[in-house]
Design a protein around this motif. Structure first.
Motif, short mmCIF file in Angstrom:
data_model
loop_
_atom_site.label_atom_id
_atom_site.label_comp_id
_atom_site.label_asym_id
_atom_site.label_seq_id
_atom_site.Cartn_x
_atom_site.Cartn_y
_atom_site.Cartn_z
N LYS A 97 0.90 -1.32 -0.06
CA LYS A 97 -0.06 -0.16 -0.04
C LYS A 97 0.73 1.45 -0.01
N MET A 98 2.05 1.13 0.48
CA MET A 98 2.91 2.29 0.47
C MET A 98 3.74 2.49 -0.79
N LYS A 99 3.62 1.65 -1.63
CA LYS A 99 4.39 1.77 -2.66
C LYS A 99 3.83 2.96 -3.63
N PRO A 100 2.65 3.13 -4.06
CA PRO A 100 2.40 4.14 -4.79
C PRO A 100 2.93 5.65 -4.04
N THR A 101 2.94 5.50 -2.80
CA THR A 101 3.41 7.04 -2.15
C THR A 101 4.76 7.11 -2.47
N ILE A 102 5.64 6.05 -2.31
CA ILE A 102 7.05 6.23 -2.64
C ILE A 102 7.42 6.50 -3.94
N ILE A 103 6.52 5.71 -4.78
CA ILE A 103 6.91 5.95 -6.46
C ILE A 103 6.52 7.56 -6.88
N TYR A 104 5.32 8.07 -6.34
CA TYR A 104 4.92 9.27 -6.55
C TYR A 104 5.95 10.36 -6.06
N LEU A 105 6.39 10.28 -4.79
CA LEU A 105 7.33 11.13 -4.27
C LEU A 105 8.63 10.91 -5.02
N LEU A 106 8.90 9.96 -5.54
CA LEU A 106 10.13 9.63 -6.28
C LEU A 106 10.38 10.52 -7.44
N PHE A 107 8.83 10.46 -8.33
CA PHE A 107 8.58 11.10 -9.28
C PHE A 107 8.81 12.70 -9.16
N VAL A 153 0.14 12.04 -1.01
CA VAL A 153 -0.73 12.37 0.24
C VAL A 153 -1.92 11.60 0.13
N ALA A 154 -2.58 11.74 -1.02
CA ALA A 154 -3.93 11.05 -1.14
C ALA A 154 -4.00 9.67 -0.88
N ASN A 155 -2.75 9.07 -1.49
CA ASN A 155 -2.66 7.46 -1.13
C ASN A 155 -2.57 7.13 0.24
N GLU A 156 -1.63 8.10 0.97
CA GLU A 156 -1.56 7.84 2.34
C GLU A 156 -2.86 8.14 3.23
N VAL A 157 -3.41 9.03 2.87
CA VAL A 157 -5.05 9.18 3.47
C VAL A 157 -5.59 7.75 3.08
N VAL A 158 -5.84 7.57 2.21
CA VAL A 158 -6.89 6.59 1.76
C VAL A 158 -6.15 5.26 2.62
N TRP A 159 -4.96 4.73 2.40
CA TRP A 159 -4.80 3.62 2.89
C TRP A 159 -4.62 3.54 4.50
N ARG A 160 -4.21 4.67 4.97
CA ARG A 160 -4.40 4.57 6.39
C ARG A 160 -5.54 4.86 7.25
N SER A 161 -6.47 5.45 6.23
CA SER A 161 -7.91 5.66 7.11
C SER A 161 -8.98 5.01 6.50
N SER A 163 -10.86 1.26 4.19
CA SER A 163 -10.89 -0.01 4.15
C SER A 163 -10.15 -0.47 3.09
N ASP A 164 -9.63 -1.88 2.88
CA ASP A 164 -8.69 -2.53 1.80
C ASP A 164 -9.59 -2.13 0.52
N GLN A 165 -10.99 -2.29 0.58
CA GLN A 165 -11.74 -2.14 -0.71
C GLN A 165 -11.72 -0.73 -1.38
N ALA A 166 -11.74 0.06 -0.18
CA ALA A 166 -11.57 1.74 -0.69
C ALA A 166 -10.23 1.81 -1.38
N TRP A 167 -9.25 1.40 -0.72
CA TRP A 167 -7.93 1.67 -1.37
C TRP A 167 -7.55 1.04 -2.55
N VAL A 168 -8.23 -0.34 -2.93
CA VAL A 168 -7.90 -1.08 -4.06
C VAL A 168 -8.71 -0.23 -5.10
N ASN A 169 -9.96 0.11 -5.10
CA ASN A 169 -10.83 1.15 -5.84
C ASN A 169 -9.98 2.25 -6.28
N PHE A 170 -9.40 2.70 -5.08
CA PHE A 170 -8.68 4.05 -5.38
C PHE A 170 -7.63 3.84 -6.35
#
Length: 200
Positions: A97-107, A153-161, A163-170
């Motif tokens: 779940k943290m992977k998108p955060t890392i890659i977007y920060l890298l970009f 930031v959006a990815n962090e908010v979604v996966w931390r707050s 459900s799994d289904q909400a994050w997968v949809n996101f």
């Protein structure tokens, strides 16, 4: 290896196929726990375990067919293998779940560094498909760097707050829609700074 063009639907299938497969697998497996080798795994972890090798295979096929991979594709593949692999190995979905955060920060960091060095790295990746004047690339680079920060930031908010289904949809649909919407919103910038390709 010489660069080759492939049909757009083939390229789209190879790029988005693994993500759709992950979504379908998660939906089918999410409500159960599965015991493998004496360890209990959630449906999320099993879907991740299928996604990682599938992405590797489709990326290699894409490279074989086109003769090249974009830096973004290579970075994404490496981070998926690392963070997806950690999630499966440690049986902890947080890494994936943290992977998108890392890659977007890298970009965002890469684009920001390019701005500081006055080097149009974004133009090197996209100029063939979207020729623009240098000022247009500078503005687009600034906007994309901020956009990637916002996605992180959006990815962090979604996966931390949520459900799994909400994050997968996101991840499956939300990020794709946001990316598409971002480029659609740049229409005036492209019109102002775009350069028409000269006919051969």
């Amino acid at each position: 290896m010489a660069q080759q063009k492939i049909k757009p639907w083939v390229k789209a299938a190879l790029e988005f196929g693994p993500l759709i497969a992950f979504f379908v697998a998660f939906v089918k497996l999410k409500d159960e726990s599965y015991t493998i080798g004496g360890t209990d795994y959630s449906g999320f972890i099993l879907a991740t375990a299928g996604f990682v090798p599938l992405l590797v295979i489709t990326t290699l096929i894409l490279w074989r067919l086109t003769g090249r991979l974009a830096p973004m594709q290579i970075a994404t593949l490496v981070l998926v293998v690392v963070f997806g692999g950690l999630s499966v190995w440690l049986n902890d979905e947080r890494f994936f779940k943290m992977k998108p955060t890392i890659i977007y920060l890298l970009f965002a960091a890469i684009l920001g560094l390019g701005l500081m060095l006055r080097r149009p790295w974004l133009a090197l990746v996209m100029e063939e498909a979207l020729p623009m004047e240098p000022e247009g690339w500078r503005i687009l680079t600034q906007r994309m760097a901020l956009f990637f920060l916002g996605l992180a930031v959006a990815n962090e908010v979604v996966w931390r707050s949520m459900s799994d289904q909400a994050w997968v949809n996101f991840k499956t649909f939300g990020l794709t829609v946001l990316m598409f919407g971002f480029f659609m919103a740049q229409g005036r910038l492209f019109a102002r700074y775009g350069i028409e390709k000269k006919a051969d």
